[in-house]
Design an enzyme around this catalytic site. Structure first.
Site, short mmCIF file in Angstrom:
data_model
loop_
_atom_site.label_atom_id
_atom_site.label_comp_id
_atom_site.label_asym_id
_atom_site.label_seq_id
_atom_site.Cartn_x
_atom_site.Cartn_y
_atom_site.Cartn_z
N HIS A 148 -9.31 -24.18 -25.33
CA HIS A 148 -9.57 -24.77 -24.30
C HIS A 148 -8.45 -24.05 -23.07
O HIS A 148 -8.86 -24.03 -22.01
CB HIS A 148 -9.04 -26.24 -24.58
N SER B 112 -11.94 -28.28 -31.57
CA SER B 112 -11.24 -29.45 -31.88
C SER B 112 -11.68 -29.97 -33.21
O SER B 112 -10.72 -30.34 -33.80
CB SER B 112 -11.53 -30.49 -30.87
N LYS C 208 -17.91 -40.38 -29.75
CA LYS C 208 -17.15 -39.07 -30.66
C LYS C 208 -16.35 -39.44 -31.77
O LYS C 208 -15.93 -39.00 -32.62
CB LYS C 208 -16.68 -38.01 -30.10
N ARG D 173 -18.35 -20.88 -26.83
CA ARG D 173 -17.96 -19.83 -27.86
C ARG D 173 -18.79 -19.00 -28.69
O ARG D 173 -18.62 -18.07 -28.80
CB ARG D 173 -17.16 -20.93 -29.00
#
Length: 157
Positions: free
Chosen positions: A17, A128, A41, A90
């Site tokens: 990030h 994450s 989430k 990514r």
């Protein structure tokens, strides 16, 4: 120039990030990093904690502003006169979701454009969820998160 916005849940912020934030900050002034409430989430860290970690990680970047939000990203972007959304990719697997979100945001606000940034190769595998998984097993994450964020997390665990 219009500001850009980099949204995410940042649960927690990673070196990947931060890599994207630095790239965005080199192109936009200001760059608004917006941490989403995202109760869907079920984040590990609270919204205030995620915002604090973002602020710690970006405190040396003068043109980066961090804030928390809930609701539609296109509404947040409009309130800050943002015309650009930055998203990180990514791997190819990220593209389909980000592609759909980019078009969804554009359908809600035709002035919004989405820019896709790739992190440096050494950060391409970091997410994450990987960090949270390692944390849940009491593993080492020093190579995955910014140093001040590591200190923050170590104080909490």
């Amino acid at each position: 120039m219009h500001p850009a916005i980099y949204p995410g849940t940042f649960d927690p912020i990673t070196n990947g990030h931060l890599d994207i934030i630095k790239k965005g900050a080199n192109l936009f002034n200001p760059l608004i990093v917006a941490v989403a409430k995202s109760s869907v989430k079920n984040p590990m860290f609270s919204l205030p904690e995620r915002l604090e970690m973002l602020q710690l990680a970006t405190k040396s970047l003068d043109n980066v502003q961090c804030l928390a939000f809930e609701g539609l990203l296109c509404d947040l972007a409009k309130s800050y006169s943002c015309k650009w959304i930055i998203r990180g990719l990514r791997a190819v697997s990220d593209f389909e979701f980000e592609f759909q979100m980019g078009y969804a945001n554009k359908s809600l606000n035709p002035e919004l454009e989405t820019l896709f940034f790739m992190p440096a190769l050494q950060n391409a595998f970091i997410s994450s969820s990987v960090v949270r998984s390692i944390l849940s097993h009491k593993g080492q994450i020093a190579h995955l998160v910014p140093p001040l964020v590591l200190d923050f997390i170590n104080q909490r665990f």
